[in-house]
Write an enzyme that holds these catalytic residues in place. Sequence first.
Site, PDB file in Angstrom:
ATOM      1  CB  CYS A  49      -0.894   0.131   1.241  1.00  0.00           C
ATOM      2  SG  CYS A  49      -1.939  -1.403   1.105  1.00  0.00           S
ATOM      3  CD  GLU A 299      -4.704  -5.690   9.472  1.00  0.00           C
ATOM      4  OE1 GLU A 299      -5.280  -5.640   8.228  1.00  0.00           O
ATOM      5  OE2 GLU A 299      -3.529  -5.171   9.486  1.00  0.00           O
ATOM      6  CB  SER A 326      -6.060  -2.118   7.895  1.00  0.00           C
ATOM      7  OG  SER A 326      -5.343  -1.585   6.889  1.00  0.00           O
TER       8      SER A 326
END
Length: 432
Positions: A49, A299, A326
Site C-alpha cells: 500500500c 484486523e 489496518s
Amino acid sequence: MKSRGASTGGNLANATGVWRMVDKLRAGEFAEGEFADFERNVMGTVGHCAEMGTASSMAVISEALGISLPGSSLVPAVDRRRNQFAREVGRRSVILANAAEAGRTLLDRRAFDNAITLLCAVGGSTNAIIHLLALAGRAGVDLSLERFDEIGRRVPLIANVQPAGEHLTERLMAAGGVPALLKRLAPLLHLDARSVSGQTIGDVVSAAEILDEDVIRPLDKPVRIGETLAVVRGNLAPDGAVIKVCAAEARLLNHRGRAVVFEDVQTIADRIDDPALGIDENSILILRNAGPVGAAMPEWGMLPLPRHLLAQGVRDMLRISDARMSGTAYGAAILHVSPEAAVGGPLALVRDGDMIEFNLAERRLDLLVDSDELERRRAQWQAPQPRHNRGYRSLYSRHIEQAHRGCDFDFLRGAEKDSLPDGLFDGWVGGW
C-alpha cells in the site's frame, strides 16, 4: 464525481481510498458502476500500500531501528534503486557474517526509542506497536506501552502522508525519505544509536537532505496539532489499549455513549444495519472475542458504520475492540484492549446499553457500571471452551501473550546468553 478522477493513479489509488469509497458506496453516494471503475484502477502496480499502512510503517521504523539500510525503505516497487539496495544488502551481509566479532545486537533501548519516535512522526500503523513490543521481548529489551505514550506526547505528526496527511509514500521518498525524516527529528533521537550500515544514526542524519518542506514538515509546523498515537487505561482496559489519534474525528476524543455489543465479526456483518439496534452517532460500537486468544487478533477493529448514519453524513464513531486495525484505515478506534474478552477481561462484561466514557486528555477508558454489578457479571461469566486440545493451536492458546506484551509466545521472551551464539553479547567494537 470528482473522486473518480483520483482513481487512476491519484491520491485515492490506495487502500485508504478503498475504505473511503466503500463508505460512499454504502451511503448511496457512489454508484455500483463507479465503484467497479475505481476497483479496476486502484493500486495499479506491484508493491504494498502506497500510504502509511502497516507495511510502510514497519519498513520506515526498520531504518530507525538500524536494521535496514538508510534510505532503502520507501523505494517504490518498480524503481531500479531496489536492485541497487539489494546488492548492497548482500554486500553488507557478507561483511557482517565475516566480521571478527559479532558485536552486540543493534536492538537496544535507544533503537526502540528512535523507532517509536519515527512511528509517531509518520502517523504510522498501530500494528507496529505490537510488533515492536514482541521484538523487544525477544531482544531482552524492557519496553512497555507506557514508553509509547511518553514518546507519543512529545512527537508531532510531521510526515504529510496518508492516511493522516495528503500524499502517498512516493512523495515522502522524493522528499528525502527516512534519512530526511530522521534529520528533522534529530533533537528527539538517540543519535549515537547504530545502524546495520556501520554508521550511527547521527551519521545518517548528517548526510541527509530535506527536499520538500510540505511533505516533511518542521517540528513547529506539524500536519496536525497533538499526538498521533496514545495509550489509554481504565476499568475497561486495565492493561492498556491504543488509539491512532490522528485518524479520529476530534469530537470523539472526549466522548460518552451507549454501548452496542457484537460478539464476533459475522454478527456485525449480519446486523450492523438493523434498525432494531437503535444505533445513533453517539453510540459506541463494541467488538469482543477478537483478541489474540479469542480469534488470533485479526484486523477487525475498524467496525463498519450503519448505512443509515452514513447516509446522514456521519463518517466516524467511537469503536472499541480487542482486535487490531489496518494501518490504512481511519476512524476513532480504540484497539488492542487488554486483557481481551476471551480470557475474562472487562470487555467480556459489557452489555448493550451500558454507558462508556473515553477521555483522551486523561488517557482514560471506563465502563460506567457499578463495581458490585460488575462483580455479579464476572461471577456469571464463563470462559469459552478450548477449541483445540492438541497441536500448534493448543500450544498457541496456552502460551500466546496479551496485546500489551506484544502477542508473542511467552517462552520466546528474553534473550538468554546460553541459547545464543558465542560472542553475541560482547561489547560493541567500533563500526563494522
